[in-house]
Design an enzyme around this catalytic site. Structure first.
Site, PDB file in Angstrom:
ATOM      1  N   LYS A   1      -2.921  -4.982   6.153  1.00  0.00           N
ATOM      2  CA  LYS A   1      -1.684  -5.304   5.346  1.00  0.00           C
ATOM      3  C   LYS A   1      -0.442  -5.161   6.338  1.00  0.00           C
ATOM      4  O   LYS A   1      -0.736  -4.368   7.321  1.00  0.00           O
ATOM      5  CB  LYS A   1      -1.323  -4.482   4.306  1.00  0.00           C
ATOM      6  CG  LYS A   1      -2.520  -4.239   3.064  1.00  0.00           C
ATOM      7  CD  LYS A   1      -2.468  -5.397   2.380  1.00  0.00           C
ATOM      8  CE  LYS A   1      -3.553  -5.321   1.233  1.00  0.00           C
ATOM      9  NZ  LYS A   1      -3.440  -6.534   0.037  1.00  0.00           N
TER      10      LYS A   1
ATOM     11  N   PRO B   1       0.800  -1.278  -0.050  1.00  0.00           N
ATOM     12  CA  PRO B   1       0.058  -0.145  -0.142  1.00  0.00           C
ATOM     13  C   PRO B   1       0.757   1.301   0.000  1.00  0.00           C
ATOM     14  O   PRO B   1       1.819   1.292   0.542  1.00  0.00           O
ATOM     15  CB  PRO B   1      -0.668  -0.018   1.168  1.00  0.00           C
ATOM     16  CG  PRO B   1      -0.740  -1.449   1.729  1.00  0.00           C
ATOM     17  CD  PRO B   1       0.503  -2.225   1.193  1.00  0.00           C
TER      18      PRO B   1
END
Length: 119
Positions: free
Chosen positions: A33, A2
């Protein structure tokens, strides 16, 4: 994988130390994540206007492999806007977030792509 990128007219001197680390934690938590894959870039001192006014404003892009969609983006938007408004003074009505759901083969890392890393 990300990456949150924020372009803003907020001066560098008004960017709180460590806010990029705090935003890394925000996106890691909201996306589910690993923190060690998250990246945040803040580009201050941009010549910007939102709605014809030169007050604090911004444009953001959140790229992730998966975990983006209609319901998910509402959650991400809320978490990011809360942190950005509190830390940078950008009102929620003076910034857009563009969500990009990247394919694993389109994101390189460690000499390969996440397509190979994630299998």
């Amino acid at each position: 994988m990300p990456h949150l990128k924020i372009d803003t007219n907020v001066p560098r001197g008004k960017i709180p130390a460590g806010i990029e680390k705090e935003l890394c934690k925000v996106i890691a938590d909201t996306l589910g994540k690993p923190l060690n894959y998250c990246c945040v870039t803040i580009n201050p001192d941009q010549v910007m206007s939102f709605g014809g006014d030169d007050g604090p404003c911004g444009q953001a892009i959140l790229m992730s492999i998966g975990q983006l969609g209609v319901a998910e983006n509402k959650k991400h938007s809320k978490a990011i806007f809360e942190k950005v408004q509190a830390a940078l003074g950008i009102p929620k009505t003076k910034m857009y977030i563009h969500f990009i759901d990247a394919k694993s083969a389109d994101v390189g890392y460690d000499g390969t792509t996440f397509h190979d890393i994630l299998g």
